[in-house]
Design an enzyme around this catalytic site. Structure first.
Site, PDB file in Angstrom:
ATOM      1  N   PRO A 245      71.753  60.213  49.511  1.00  0.00           N
ATOM      2  CA  PRO A 245      72.940  60.368  48.662  1.00  0.00           C
ATOM      3  C   PRO A 245      72.641  60.081  47.194  1.00  0.00           C
ATOM      4  O   PRO A 245      71.986  59.095  46.870  1.00  0.00           O
ATOM      5  CB  PRO A 245      73.935  59.352  49.233  1.00  0.00           C
ATOM      6  CG  PRO A 245      73.198  58.513  50.196  1.00  0.00           C
ATOM      7  CD  PRO A 245      71.876  59.130  50.481  1.00  0.00           C
ATOM      8  N   GLU A 246      73.087  60.964  46.332  1.00  0.00           N
ATOM      9  CA  GLU A 246      72.951  60.756  44.896  1.00  0.00           C
ATOM     10  C   GLU A 246      74.329  60.420  44.318  1.00  0.00           C
ATOM     11  O   GLU A 246      75.306  60.309  45.054  1.00  0.00           O
ATOM     12  CB  GLU A 246      72.352  62.005  44.244  1.00  0.00           C
ATOM     13  CG  GLU A 246      70.897  62.229  44.662  1.00  0.00           C
ATOM     14  CD  GLU A 246      70.108  63.023  43.638  1.00  0.00           C
ATOM     15  OE1 GLU A 246      70.541  63.120  42.481  1.00  0.00           O
ATOM     16  OE2 GLU A 246      69.054  63.559  44.011  1.00  0.00           O
TER      17      GLU A 246
END
Ligand SMILES: [Zn+2]
Length: 283
Positions: free
Chosen positions: A2-3
């Protein structure tokens, strides 16, 4: 992994079920994730009302009315699941606890928030809200890319004299917080800058141009995440993973999306991570 946009999507998804609600029961199933979990974590969470959820870089900060803040990092594979509550048009029943359900929060009102992380690179900690900015995970972070402190002048200043590739400079969390591999690749494509170019050798005009592009790339992804929340079709109530079309990321060997450009997207490895770029459009 996840960014920033995925983390922001998770935060927005948790907000309606957590903000203002009391944690009726906390269940902590392990002593550690990537690092040890805080002492007496379940006791310190139980009975606390959630005042609000904020995001700093890729951390979700959950402020509690007792004066502490729960810091959450999803790591590589961490997932937040919501069950037992009406979310959008869909209600998800409580699933049986699974092997990788490490922290479970039962909110007053029936919603259950489950942190599931098969690889356990995620992390959680509790710290006094008043001093949370000085917490070791947050203290060294540069400005938020979507905040006012991140400006053209800031980026020019921080790139000056730097011999590192621009790709590495944008990934440096001290220069700008929360940018990860995917969105740096997308930014450099839109800016027409080769990922291996030395940060300090890029003209001020081009460095300046990157700031609105970074914001645009992130805002588009956050908007895509927001749409995924509206649909919320995922049967298990999982937040934050959504379909998004990238211009270069993951497109090695495919034709460049720039009109009139027929080059194939290339991949190189920089500091152990893949960079995708167009050899014609990016110089
Ligand atoms: Zn191209």
């Amino acid at each position: 992994m996840p960014e920033l946009p995925e983390v922001e999507t998770v935060r927005r998804g948790l907000e309606p079920v957590m903000t203002g609600a009391v944690i009726a029961r906390a269940q902590v199933n392990r002593p550690d994730l990537r690092w040890p979990l805080p002492e007496n974590m379940a006791d310190r969470l139980t009975g606390q009302r959630v005042l609000g959820l904020r995001r700093r870089s890729k951390y979700i900060l959950c402020d509690l009315d007792g004066g502490e803040t729960l810091l959450i990092h999803l790591g590589m594979s961490g997932r937040m699941l919501i069950s037992g509550a009406q979310v959008g048009a869909f209600a998800h029943p409580h699933p049986a606890p699974e092997k990788h359900d490490h922290v479970v929060l039962d909110m007053e009102g029936g919603a259950r928030i489950t942190f599931n992380d098969a690889r356990r690179f995620g992390a959680m900690d509790l710290a006094a809200t008043s001093g949370v900015d000085a917490h070791k995970w947050l203290a060294g972070l540069g400005p938020e890319p979507l905040g006012n402190a991140f400006s053209e002048d800031h980026l020019i200043e921080r790139f000056r004299g730097r011999k590192m590739p621009v790709k590495s400079a944008l990934l440096d969390q001290k220069i700008v917080a929360g940018l990860g591999n995917i969105y740096v690749c997308e930014t450099l494509f839109r800016a027409g800058i080769h990922p291996a170019r030395q940060a300090g050798a890029i003209s001020e005009r081009r460095v300046r141009s990157m700031v609105p592009i970074i914001r645009q790339v992130l805002e588009e992804a956050i908007a895509a995440g927001g749409s995924s929340l509206k649909d919320f079709r995922q049967a298990d109530g999982e937040l934050g993973y959504f379909q998004h079309n990238f211009d270069v990321y993951g497109r090695e060997g495919m034709t460049c999306k720039t009109t009139g450009c027929e080059a194939e997207i290339r991949r190189i490895v920089q500091s152990g991570r893949s960079s995708f770029y167009c050899p014609t459009c990016q110089r």
